[in-house]
Design a protein around this motif. Structure first.
Motif, PDB file in Angstrom:
ATOM      1  N   GLY A 174       0.840  -1.191   0.000  1.00  0.00           N
ATOM      2  CA  GLY A 174       0.000   0.000   0.000  1.00  0.00           C
ATOM      3  C   GLY A 174       0.872   1.235   0.000  1.00  0.00           C
ATOM      4  N   GLU A 175       0.665   2.123   0.988  1.00  0.00           N
ATOM      5  CA  GLU A 175       1.443   3.356   1.073  1.00  0.00           C
ATOM      6  C   GLU A 175       2.692   3.200   1.932  1.00  0.00           C
ATOM      7  OE1 GLU A 175      -1.203   6.365   2.450  1.00  0.00           O
ATOM      8  OE2 GLU A 175      -2.422   6.379   0.623  1.00  0.00           O
ATOM      9  N   ASN A 176       2.889   2.030   2.515  1.00  0.00           N
ATOM     10  CA  ASN A 176       4.056   1.790   3.368  1.00  0.00           C
ATOM     11  C   ASN A 176       5.219   1.268   2.533  1.00  0.00           C
ATOM     12  OD1 ASN A 176       2.886   2.186   6.207  1.00  0.00           O
ATOM     13  ND2 ASN A 176       1.430   0.768   5.265  1.00  0.00           N
ATOM     14  N   SER A 177       6.439   1.719   2.888  1.00  0.00           N
ATOM     15  CA  SER A 177       7.614   1.355   2.108  1.00  0.00           C
ATOM     16  C   SER A 177       8.828   1.254   3.015  1.00  0.00           C
ATOM     17  CB  SER A 177       7.848   2.413   1.023  1.00  0.00           C
ATOM     18  OG  SER A 177       9.049   2.164   0.323  1.00  0.00           O
ATOM     19  N   ILE A 178       9.659   0.255   2.752  1.00  0.00           N
ATOM     20  CA  ILE A 178      10.921   0.087   3.463  1.00  0.00           C
ATOM     21  C   ILE A 178      11.998  -0.197   2.427  1.00  0.00           C
ATOM     22  CG2 ILE A 178      10.653  -2.401   3.865  1.00  0.00           C
ATOM     23  CD1 ILE A 178      11.849  -1.914   6.686  1.00  0.00           C
ATOM     24  N   THR A 179      13.206   0.295   2.660  1.00  0.00           N
ATOM     25  CA  THR A 179      14.294   0.138   1.698  1.00  0.00           C
ATOM     26  C   THR A 179      15.014  -1.193   1.906  1.00  0.00           C
ATOM     27  OG1 THR A 179      14.652   2.525   1.607  1.00  0.00           O
ATOM     28  CG2 THR A 179      16.454   1.118   0.846  1.00  0.00           C
ATOM     29  N   VAL A 180      15.189  -1.948   0.832  1.00  0.00           N
ATOM     30  CA  VAL A 180      16.000  -3.170   0.877  1.00  0.00           C
ATOM     31  C   VAL A 180      17.383  -2.795   0.363  1.00  0.00           C
ATOM     32  CG1 VAL A 180      16.264  -5.539   0.077  1.00  0.00           C
ATOM     33  CG2 VAL A 180      13.973  -4.616   0.504  1.00  0.00           C
ATOM     34  N   TYR A 181      18.356  -2.835   1.274  1.00  0.00           N
ATOM     35  CA  TYR A 181      19.698  -2.366   0.947  1.00  0.00           C
ATOM     36  C   TYR A 181      20.565  -3.554   0.549  1.00  0.00           C
ATOM     37  CZ  TYR A 181      23.710   0.789   1.154  1.00  0.00           C
ATOM     38  OH  TYR A 181      24.798   1.572   0.825  1.00  0.00           O
ATOM     39  N   GLY A 182      20.375  -4.006  -0.698  1.00  0.00           N
ATOM     40  CA  GLY A 182      21.100  -5.159  -1.202  1.00  0.00           C
ATOM     41  C   GLY A 182      20.430  -6.457  -0.803  1.00  0.00           C
ATOM     42  N   LEU A 183      20.663  -7.499  -1.611  1.00  0.00           N
ATOM     43  CA  LEU A 183      20.017  -8.783  -1.388  1.00  0.00           C
ATOM     44  C   LEU A 183      20.860  -9.885  -2.008  1.00  0.00           C
ATOM     45  CD1 LEU A 183      17.305  -9.796  -0.133  1.00  0.00           C
ATOM     46  CD2 LEU A 183      16.350  -9.750  -2.428  1.00  0.00           C
ATOM     47  N   MET A 184      20.816 -11.082  -1.402  1.00  0.00           N
ATOM     48  CA  MET A 184      21.569 -12.213  -1.941  1.00  0.00           C
ATOM     49  C   MET A 184      20.639 -13.407  -2.128  1.00  0.00           C
ATOM     50  SD  MET A 184      23.748 -13.381   1.438  1.00  0.00           S
ATOM     51  CE  MET A 184      24.066 -11.696   1.956  1.00  0.00           C
ATOM     52  N   ASN A 185      21.095 -14.393  -2.911  1.00  0.00           N
ATOM     53  CA  ASN A 185      20.313 -15.616  -3.075  1.00  0.00           C
ATOM     54  C   ASN A 185      20.636 -16.594  -1.952  1.00  0.00           C
ATOM     55  OD1 ASN A 185      22.741 -16.847  -3.753  1.00  0.00           O
ATOM     56  ND2 ASN A 185      22.314 -16.920  -5.954  1.00  0.00           N
ATOM     57  N   SER A 186      20.009 -17.770  -1.982  1.00  0.00           N
ATOM     58  CA  SER A 186      20.178 -18.730  -0.892  1.00  0.00           C
ATOM     59  C   SER A 186      21.590 -19.296  -0.812  1.00  0.00           C
ATOM     60  CB  SER A 186      19.176 -19.885  -1.044  1.00  0.00           C
ATOM     61  OG  SER A 186      19.389 -20.567  -2.275  1.00  0.00           O
ATOM     62  N   GLU A 187      22.384 -19.077  -1.860  1.00  0.00           N
ATOM     63  CA  GLU A 187      23.762 -19.561  -1.861  1.00  0.00           C
ATOM     64  C   GLU A 187      24.736 -18.468  -1.439  1.00  0.00           C
ATOM     65  OE1 GLU A 187      24.224 -21.006  -5.801  1.00  0.00           O
ATOM     66  OE2 GLU A 187      22.984 -22.778  -5.474  1.00  0.00           O
ATOM     67  N   GLY A 188      24.219 -17.308  -1.025  1.00  0.00           N
ATOM     68  CA  GLY A 188      25.060 -16.231  -0.537  1.00  0.00           C
ATOM     69  C   GLY A 188      25.639 -15.339  -1.613  1.00  0.00           C
ATOM     70  N   VAL A 189      25.149 -15.460  -2.846  1.00  0.00           N
ATOM     71  CA  VAL A 189      25.639 -14.622  -3.953  1.00  0.00           C
ATOM     72  C   VAL A 189      24.745 -13.391  -4.068  1.00  0.00           C
ATOM     73  CG1 VAL A 189      26.165 -14.511  -6.414  1.00  0.00           C
ATOM     74  CG2 VAL A 189      26.484 -16.661  -5.149  1.00  0.00           C
ATOM     75  N   LYS A 190      25.363 -12.212  -4.129  1.00  0.00           N
ATOM     76  CA  LYS A 190      24.596 -10.969  -4.170  1.00  0.00           C
ATOM     77  C   LYS A 190      23.948 -10.760  -5.537  1.00  0.00           C
ATOM     78  CE  LYS A 190      27.348  -8.520  -0.695  1.00  0.00           C
ATOM     79  NZ  LYS A 190      28.205  -7.338  -0.425  1.00  0.00           N
ATOM     80  N   PHE A 191      22.732 -10.239  -5.511  1.00  0.00           N
ATOM     81  CA  PHE A 191      22.068  -9.837  -6.748  1.00  0.00           C
ATOM     82  C   PHE A 191      22.579  -8.452  -7.166  1.00  0.00           C
ATOM     83  CE2 PHE A 191      18.745 -12.625  -4.874  1.00  0.00           C
ATOM     84  CZ  PHE A 191      18.608 -13.517  -5.936  1.00  0.00           C
TER      85      PHE A 191
END
Length: 340
Positions: free
Chosen positions: A145-162
Motif C-alpha cells: 500500500g502506502e508503506n515502504s521500506i528500503t532493501v539495501y542489497g540482497l543475496m540468493n540462498s547460496e550467498g551470492v549478491k544480486f
C-alpha cells in the motif's frame, strides 16, 4: 558417479527421520511411508548446519516438522534434496509461515535502540517489489500500500549478491510488482546533513526466500476480447458500449453509434432480422463483432396479458405484448397516450 540436478528450487514440508550423518547434517525427510535424503542443509545466510567444526550444530531432532527449500538431484538413480535451506524448524527460531508485513517491519525499525546498527535478530518480511532504484547493488523499495521500506542489497540462498556490479554478482531474478519474502536484519539508518537528519528504515544483509510473480498485464487484444465476450450478439433495444473502446459501424444500418451508445432500429414486423458489424479498436488491437438486430415480431404472435400480469413482468428486454384493459383516460390525442 552419475548425477543430475534440477534447475528449479522447490519447497518441502515433512518430518525429520533418521539423521544419517550428524557431522554434515544429512537426514531423511519423511511423510508417511515416503522418504527422501536431504544431503546437507544451510540456514538462510548460507551457513551450514552440522556438528563438524565451524558448523552451526543441528537445530532439530528426529520427529520434528521442518519446512525447507532445495533442489532435486538424481544421484545414481537415487533422488535426493541438495542445496537445502532451512526455513522453519521448532528449535531454529525461524518462521516463514507468518512473515512480518512491511508495516510491522517499520514499527520494529522505529523501536530499535540504536541508529545505523543492524538488529540483533533477523526477520522474515513479505511485501511487493517497488522501484528497483539501483540495479548495480540491487537496492529497491519493498512496499505494501502506502508503506515502504528500503532493501539495501540482497543475496540468493547460496550467498551470492544480486546486482550488475561485476561478475561476482548474479542477475536479479524478480521485478517490480512481484511479491517476495526476504530474511534480513532491520536497521534505522540516520543520515545527518548540516542540521538536518534523514531517517530511512532498511532491511540489510537480506536473503531472498521466495518470489511470487506479478500477473502479466493483459495485452490490448486480450482486453478487447474480454470486452467483446461480454456483449450480447442478439439485441432488441439500445445498449451501452464500453467507453475505453473506439466503435464504428462497418456494415449494416440498424445500429447507429451516438455518444458511446448503440441506438437500435428494429426491422418491422414481417421483415428479416438485421445484421450489423461493429469494429472495435483498443490501442493497437482491432476486432469485429457481428450483432443481430431482431425484427419486431408479428402482432399475431404477441402474448396477451392482463394489466396486472404485465406490471408483474420483469424487464422484458424489448419483448412486445398485447395488453387487455379498460381505457379510463385519454391523455394525449396527438400521440395516442392513454391510461388503462
Amino acid at each position: 558417479a552419475s548425477k543430475e540436478t534440477s534447475t528449479e528450487t522447490y519447497y518441502f514440508y515433512g518430518t525429520v527421520g533418521e539423521i544419517t550423518n550428524e557431522s554434515y547434517c544429512n537426514f531423511n525427510l519423511v511423510d508417511g511411508d515416503d522418504s527422501i535424503l536431504v544431503y546437507g542443509i544451510n540456514n538462510a545466510e548460507g551457513k551450514r548446519y552440522g556438528t563438524k567444526d565451524g558448523f552451526l550444530g543441528i537445530p532439530f531432532k528426529t520427529g520434528d516438522r521442518v519446512f525447507m527449500s532445495g533442489k532435486l538431484q538424481n544421484y545414481n538413480g537415487t533422488l535426493e534434496i541438495v542445496q537445502a535451506v532451512l526455513l522453519e524448524a521448532p528449535e531454529a527460531g525461524t518462521s516463514i509461515v507468518n512473515p512480518m508485513t512491511v508495516e510491522q517491519a517499520i514499527e520494529k525499525c522505529t523501536a530499535l535502540k540504536q541508529d545505523n546498527t543492524d538488529s540483533e535478530d533477523k526477520y522474515y518480511v513479505i511485501g511487493t517489489v517497488g522501484e528497483i532504484y539501483n540495479t548495480k547493488y540491487c537496492n529497491f523499495y519493498l512496499v505494501n500500500g502506502e508503506n515502504s521500506i528500503t532493501v539495501y542489497g540482497l543475496m540468493n540462498s547460496e550467498g551470492v549478491k544480486f546486482g550488475t556490479k561485476d561478475e561476482t554478482y548474479t542477475a536479479i531474478t524478480f521485478k517490480t510488482g512481484d511479491v517476495v519474502v526476504i530474511y534480513a536484519n532491520l536497521q534505522r539508518f540516520v543520515k545527518t546533513s548540516g542540521e538536518t537528519n534523514t531517517t530511512t528504515n532498511e532491511l540489510t544483509n537480506g536473503t531472498l526466500i521466495s518470489v511470487t510473480e506479478a500477473p502479466a498485464e493483459p495485452t490490448d487484444a486480450e482486453k478487447l476480447a474480454a470486452i467483446i465476450a461480454k456483449m450480447s450478439t442478439e439485441v432488441t433495444a439500445d445498449f451501452n458500449l464500453d467507453e475505453t473502446v473506439t466503435w464504428t459501424v462497418t456494415s449494416g444500418s440498424a445500429i447507429v453509434i451516438t455518444n458511446g451508445k448503440a441506438v437500435v432500429t428494429r426491422p418491422a414486423a414481417g421483415e428479416q432480422d438485421a445484421t450489423v458489424v461493429l469494429t472495435a479498436t483498443l490501442g493497437e488491437a482491432t476486432q469485429t463483432v457481428t450483432i443481430t438486430v431482431k425484427a419486431i415480431p408479428s402482432t399475431d404472435n404477441y402474448e396477451t396479458l392482463t394489466l396486472a400480469e404485465f406490471l408483474a413482468k420483469a424487464d422484458s428486454n424489448g419483448t412486445f405484448y398485447k395488453i387487455s384493459g379498460v381505457v379510463v383516460n385519454v391523455k394525449d390525442t396527438t400521440f395516442g397516450n392513454i391510461y388503462i
